[in-house]
Design a protein around this motif. Structure first.
Motif, PDB file in Angstrom:
ATOM      1  N   TYR A 182      -7.308   0.292  -3.587  1.00  0.00           N
ATOM      2  CA  TYR A 182      -6.291   0.313  -4.638  1.00  0.00           C
ATOM      3  C   TYR A 182      -5.044   1.055  -4.172  1.00  0.00           C
ATOM      4  N   VAL A 199       2.027  -4.354  -4.067  1.00  0.00           N
ATOM      5  CA  VAL A 199       1.559  -5.650  -4.574  1.00  0.00           C
ATOM      6  C   VAL A 199       0.748  -5.537  -5.875  1.00  0.00           C
ATOM      7  N   ALA A 243      -4.033   1.484  -1.106  1.00  0.00           N
ATOM      8  CA  ALA A 243      -3.362   0.691  -0.065  1.00  0.00           C
ATOM      9  C   ALA A 243      -2.539  -0.428  -0.702  1.00  0.00           C
ATOM     10  N   LEU A 244      -3.111  -1.073  -1.705  1.00  0.00           N
ATOM     11  CA  LEU A 244      -2.386  -2.156  -2.378  1.00  0.00           C
ATOM     12  C   LEU A 244      -1.162  -1.610  -3.099  1.00  0.00           C
ATOM     13  N   LYS A 282       1.662  -0.826  -0.780  1.00  0.00           N
ATOM     14  CA  LYS A 282       2.342  -2.041  -0.322  1.00  0.00           C
ATOM     15  C   LYS A 282       3.109  -2.707  -1.469  1.00  0.00           C
TER      16      LYS A 282
END
Ligand SMILES: Cc1cc2nc3c(=O)[nH]c(=O)nc-3n(C[C@H](O)[C@H](O)[C@H](O)COP(=O)(O)OP(=O)(O)OC[C@H]3O[C@@H](n4cnc5c(N)ncnc54)[C@H](O)[C@@H]3O)c2cc1C
Lengths: 296, 245
Positions: free
Chosen positions: B236, B244, B238-239, B242
């Motif tokens: 989560y 996204v 990492a997303l 980024k």
């Protein structure tokens, strides 16, 4: 004669092909088979057929035939429908055909994937006109001024009777244009589980739902959701693959995704060799947990 | 009733195929060859139609070198009655395959042509529709269900958004999709037994007239493995970083 005709089965397809049309460096016209024409795509002539529904291939190929006269290039967005109709049209025109164009090298040379996307073939066209189906992902749309639209009549007389049609689009975005896709594979058991786990996360992200052939064959997901070599080709910003092994055939459909996330309980699953972010976990725990975090 | 099933010999769809060193061809040395999986579905469907409707002659036909005999023999073992090899070592594209098939159809006069929606080597998805155009026959591509009653075919076909059911007067061209059936398994003894079935070799009616030519093959760019995260939390984060989610 050096002129392109875009056949738009759905209004939005015209915009997706403007980048492709621009690369041919020749004027282009567009026929909107259904729906209204969007403005500012740079077409010299805009034809509007205003069909309620696109007729079966025999009728539609014949119906647009005379409108294709005088064009060197006739193009549509790659889809099951465009392949159905345009291949028939190419033959009626005595022309050449290139399916699934991903790049333009010149007006007679194109690149397209073969062998489930593992090899790229450079195809030289030896015959005019050429009929093309194009994958829009490789082409950025451009804008320009349109002329006023002209009405055209396309006959839809077919020897084929349409007995019934089922469209399962629903409220989710279209797979081929979605920014986010959550896909599920064989382990999803049944359609309710698939809908709850995969659909649940997709809805939380405002995304579309996809599936592998294994999931579709097992009746877990509808055929229109199959992604891959012989299904849909997608190019979202985010592709989340849950319980998908990563077969060549499936990968063929997702290679152009910006970010691929894999959730699989097998650390050696091939999908991890192509995923940007991998999580070795049971999808039944991980997917709902991720959904909960995104919601908070 | 007569059903014609055109089939193509293709490299094993699960094999890794690489371009030759100079990019002028494909390196298939040592790889297995098979009936194109979609054509195999077409053969199976023809056999099932005969099992249901009776009195159907099934003819399989392949355009290619003598090596295609292997695939024709397998089709005979699956239940086809006779085979035709249009023997040639020339290169064909989809329109020229359709030209040759049309010439063969004019001689064989089948009521139904059942063929794969695409070949898993060139992934072109053109030949069936082109053949239907040349013959001025109706077509139903991407079939997932087929019944034949008298001179009418009822086809459920897969579409971009779901499915539709079409009624076609015969003769017609129908192309198969994955869900139509699961082809039966044929063990080697079955293939050997089918050796007594007729296989007719003939030259092509005309030389192929190519509309396209492949000038170069290259390996598609591959993605490389990224990072593994250890928990849903890490995923989560990492997303989120980024942008996204
Ligand atoms: C002619 C032809 C055309 C094809 N076209 C396509 C196509 O267009 N699209 C396509 O997708 N396939 C296509 N295929 C099929 C393809 O070869 C694969 O069989 C298919 O993609 C496998 O689907 P899958 O990943 O869902 O299943 P599997 O390969 O069975 O993988 C399931 C994965 O789920 C993991 N898993 C199991 N349980 C869990 C759990 N609880 N939590 C997390 N992970 C779990 C397993 O470790 C495994 O990696 C085609 C095949 C052929 C021959």
């Amino acid at each position: 004669m050096a002129r392109t005709l875009i056949l738009a089965f759905e209004p939005s397809e015209a915009v997706s092909l403007t980048g492709f049309a621009a690369q041919l460096q020749q004027p282009f016209d567009v026929i909107f088979l259904t729906g209204q024409a969007p403005a500012d795509i740079g077409a010299e002539r805009v034809f509007v057929a205003n069909l309620d529904q696109v007729a079966p291939a025999d009728a539609t190929a014949k119906g647009v035939l005379s409108l294709c006269e005088g064009y060197s290039h006739i193009a549509s967005v790659s889809s099951m429908r465009s392949k159905d109709i345009l291949a028939r049209l190419a033959s009626l025109l005595g022309g050449a055909m290139v399916t699934d164009v991903v790049s333009v090298e010149s007006n007679t040379v194109y690149k397209r994937p073969i062998l489930a996307g593992s090899v790229i073939a450079t195809v030289e066209v030896l015959q005019t006109p050429v009929v093309l189906t194009v994958r829009p992902a490789g082409f950025s749309p451009v804008s320009g001024n349109d002329s006023a639209s002209e009405a055209v009549t396309i006959s839809s007389e077919s020897v084929v009777t349409v007995v019934s049609q089922t469209s399962r689009g629903g409220l989710r975005p279209d797979l081929t244009r979605a920014k986010v896709i959550v896909s599920g594979g064989r382990p999803l058991k049944d359609s309710e589980t698939f809908e709850r786990i995969v659909g649940g996360l997709a809805d939380r992200l405002g995304g579309a739902v996809g599936a592998t052939r294994a999931a579709v064959d097992a009746g877990i997901a509808g055929n229109e959701l199959q992604v891959g070599q012989t299904g849909k080709i997608v190019a979202p910003e985010l592709y989340i693959a849950a319980g998908i092994s990563g077969s060549t055939q499936h990968m063929a459909g997702i290679k152009d995704s910006k970010l691929i996330v894999a959730i699989n309980k097998d650390p050696d699953a091939p999908i991890f060799q192509v995923a940007d972010l991998g999580l070795v976990a049971d999808l039944y725990d991980a997917v709902p947990a991720l959904q909960a975090l995104i919601g908070s | 009733m007569k059903i014609l099933v055109p089939i193509k010999r293709v490299v094993d769809p699960y094999a890794k195929v690489r371009p030759s060193a100079d990019g002028s061809g494909l390196d298939t040395a040592g790889l297995k060859f098979e009936i194109n999986p979609f054509d195999e579905i077409a053969i199976e469907e023809a056999v099932r139609l005969r099992e249901r409707n009776g009195d159907i002659e099934i003819i399989v036909l392949s355009i290619g070198t003598s090596e295609s005999e292997e695939q024709l023999r397998k089709a005979l073992a699956m239940g086809a009655d006779r085979a035709i090899l249009v023997e040639t070592s020339e290169v064909y594209d989809s329109p020229s395959i359709a030209d040759e098939l049309a010439a063969q159809v004019n001689e064989i006069r089948p009521d139904l042509i059942l063929m794969g929606k695409q070949a898993t080597d060139d992934d072109a998805n053109q030949a069936g529709q082109m053949l239907a155009a040349l013959l001025d026959y109706p077509q139903a591509t991407f079939a997932s269900k087929l019944t034949v009653q008298g001179s009418v075919a009822l086809v459920t076909r897969e579409t971009d958004s779901g499915e539709e059911c079409l009624e076609l007067p015969l003769p017609a061209v129908i192309t198969t999709d994955l869900r139509l059936n699961e082809p039966r398994y044929i063990a080697l003894p079955g293939i050997i037994k089918a050796r007594s079935k007729p296989l007719d070799r003939r030259p092509p009616t005309n030389a192929p007239k190519l509309r396209t030519r492949i000038t170069r093959y290259e390996l598609a760019p591959t993605r490389s493995a990224g990072v593994k995260v250890n928990s849903v939390d890490e995923l989560y984060q990492a997303l989120k970083s980024k942008g996204v989610v």
